[in-house]
Design an enzyme around this catalytic site. Structure first.
Site, mmCIF file in Angstrom:
data_model
loop_
_atom_site.group_PDB
_atom_site.id
_atom_site.type_symbol
_atom_site.label_atom_id
_atom_site.label_comp_id
_atom_site.label_asym_id
_atom_site.label_seq_id
_atom_site.Cartn_x
_atom_site.Cartn_y
_atom_site.Cartn_z
ATOM 1 N N GLY A 70 0.770 -1.072 -0.054
ATOM 2 C CA GLY A 70 -0.140 -0.133 0.054
ATOM 3 C C GLY A 70 0.769 1.322 -0.065
ATOM 4 C CB THR A 71 3.937 2.365 1.844
ATOM 5 O OG1 THR A 71 3.301 1.992 3.250
ATOM 6 C CG2 THR A 71 4.814 3.324 1.771
ATOM 7 C CD GLN A 179 -6.615 -0.699 7.173
ATOM 8 O OE1 GLN A 179 -7.344 -1.628 7.361
ATOM 9 N NE2 GLN A 179 -5.632 -0.703 7.745
ATOM 10 C CB THR A 237 12.484 -8.918 -11.476
ATOM 11 O OG1 THR A 237 13.479 -8.651 -12.300
ATOM 12 C CG2 THR A 237 11.900 -10.491 -11.847
ATOM 13 C CB CYS A 325 3.163 3.119 10.316
ATOM 14 S SG CYS A 325 2.423 2.047 8.921
HETATM 15 N N1 PLP Z 1 -3.028 3.015 3.846
HETATM 16 C C1 PLP Z 1 -3.564 2.750 4.991
HETATM 17 C C2 PLP Z 1 -4.783 3.338 5.123
HETATM 18 C C3 PLP Z 1 -3.211 1.786 5.527
HETATM 19 O O1 PLP Z 1 -3.804 1.139 6.734
HETATM 20 C C4 PLP Z 1 -1.856 1.156 5.465
HETATM 21 C C5 PLP Z 1 -1.224 -0.042 6.523
HETATM 22 O O2 PLP Z 1 -1.333 0.334 7.632
HETATM 23 C C6 PLP Z 1 -1.143 1.497 4.513
HETATM 24 C C7 PLP Z 1 -1.801 2.594 3.676
HETATM 25 C C8 PLP Z 1 0.254 1.112 4.157
HETATM 26 O O3 PLP Z 1 0.272 -0.195 3.578
HETATM 27 P P1 PLP Z 1 1.334 -1.267 3.396
HETATM 28 O O4 PLP Z 1 1.584 -1.907 4.889
HETATM 29 O O5 PLP Z 1 0.994 -2.302 2.429
HETATM 30 O O6 PLP Z 1 2.750 -0.357 3.075
#
Ligand code: PLP
Length: 388
Positions: A70-71, A179, A237, A325
């Site tokens: 996600g990040t 989420q 890759t 985080c």
């Molecule tokens: N965005 C939201 C709303 C999240 O809750 C999270 C993870 O806690 C992320 C982004 C980041 O995702 P990832 O852990 O896959 O990098």
């Protein structure tokens, strides 16, 4: 007994996902960019996963780019769109104060690069008012980024309405749907978004695999440069085992959405009402209707949530004080602050997030110990205050 109620931090992979990832790691050696049969078999795995992820969010497979989570999807969306948009005169970004750090800190990086940023706060509902976006947006606005479901309180933003406002003003609309995807039905067409980020490990996929939906026609520059993978939008890759696992998780989630949602909502509502009934001085944070079905965030007057988290952990129960985080930072939740709550409330709130493995017995285990722990911690808190 161990009770895991931190699915919003990460959800354990579904058994089908573990099987798929294991099998791919063991049996598939090809690089998807290679011409030979080994490579083509690996490419077929990535293509199959792309179909499944696209089906889960009602997109065309060509609009799905795999990322390492996600990040990275949020970074690709914001940095990639910003860089493409910098060719034009618009240099304002509108976002909300509820965003995850993946968006929050990426927006800060763009701000350092000369972007003007407007951050919308919300009422205690934790829902962005479309009227506030209408007021903030202007002819200088190039990008709008507002999340779909919030990770701490679970509230669902009116993304279709917000995206329509962005479209009226010619701005690109990104939503962090990390989420919501896999928890509630998500259709990129119905939402009308340009960019949508998702992450596999939040809905039973492996860690380190996610995707960005890029609506056909939206211009975006890659921020990882290198080979021509992912139609030149994400070099490197492909992580074939994780992507294959993400595809299986998407298929499983799609099949179970209709039954899991109501099941989790019932369990969550029961946990919530038991806590409110049995523990005085508690209140739910955020709107209780427009919410993903698996999340509740509750304030406990007169305690530090961090202490309650540790006390529950000692009983084998895993919950969270906010986003994984930022936990450990001891900073009060920026989400609850953006919703207008006091620092005290932001420091005394706990998130319980349920998922596929959650049972009645888990909730009974929580309810058996929680009231006693809160009473004990409140007593300690009062004693410490009296000694100060
Ligand atoms: N965005 C939201 C709303 C999240 O809750 C999270 C993870 O806690 C992320 C982004 C980041 O995702 P990832 O852990 O896959 O990098």
């Amino acid at each position: 007994m161990r009770v895991y109620l931190d699915y919003n931090a990460t959800a354990p992979p579904a058994p089908e996902v573990v099987d798929a990832v294991t099998q791919v790691v063991r049996d598939h050696v090809g690089n998807p960019s290679s011409v030979h049969a080994f490579g083509q078999r690996a490419k077929a795995l990535v293509d199959d996963a792309r179909q499944e992820v696209a089906a889960l969010i009602d997109a065309d497979p060509t609009e799905v780019v795999f990322t390492a989570g996600g990040t990275e999807a949020d970074n690709l969306a914001l940095r990639g769109a910003a860089e493409a948009l910098e060719a034009g005169p618009r240099r304002r970004l509108v976002t909300s104060g509820l965003e995850h750090e993946a968006v929050l800190n990426t927006v800060k990086a763009l701000e350092r690069r000369g972007w003007q940023v407007t951050r919308l706060s919300t009422s205690e509902s934790g829902i962005v008012d479309p009227g506030a976006l209408r007021q903030a947006i202007g002819s200088d606005t190039a990008l709008v980024s507002i999340m779909h479901a919030n990770n701490e309180v679970g509230t669902i933003q009116p993304v279709a309405e917000l995206a329509a406002i962005a479209r009226e003003h010619g701005a690109v609309f990104h939503t962090d749907a990390v989420q919501s995807v896999g928890k509630i039905p998500v259709s990129v067409r119905e939402l009308g978004v340009d960019l949508l980020a998702l992450s596999g490990h939040k809905f039973g996929g492996p860690l380190g695999a996610g995707a960005l939906y890029i609506r056909r026609g939206v211009r975006l520059l890659p921020y990882l440069t290198g080979g021509r993978q992912e139609r030149n939008r994400r070099a490197g890759t492909e992580n074939v085992p994780a992507i294959a696992g993400l595809g299986v998780a998407a298929a499983v989630a799609r099949k179970k959405l209709a039954s899991e949602g109501p099941r989790l909502r019932q369990l969550r509502d029961r946990l919530e009402s038991d806590i409110l009934r049995l523990v005085p001085g508690t209140a739910v944070n955020g709107d209780r209707t427009a919410r993903v079905p698996n999340t509740t965030n509750i304030g406990f007057d007169g305690i530090e949530a961090e202490s309650l988290l540790i006390a529950l952990d000692l009983e084998g129960i895993a919950v969270s004080t906010g986003s994984a985080c930022s936990s450990g930072s001891l900073e009060p939740s920026h989400v609850l602050r953006a919703m207008g709550h006091s620092t005290a409330r932001a420091r005394n709130s706990l998130r319980f997030s349920l998922g596929a493995g959650t049972t009645d017995a888990d909730l009974e285990a929580v309810i058996a110990v929680l009231p006693g722990l809160v009473t004990k911690l409140r007593g300690l808190h009062r004693t410490a205050a009296a000694l100060r």
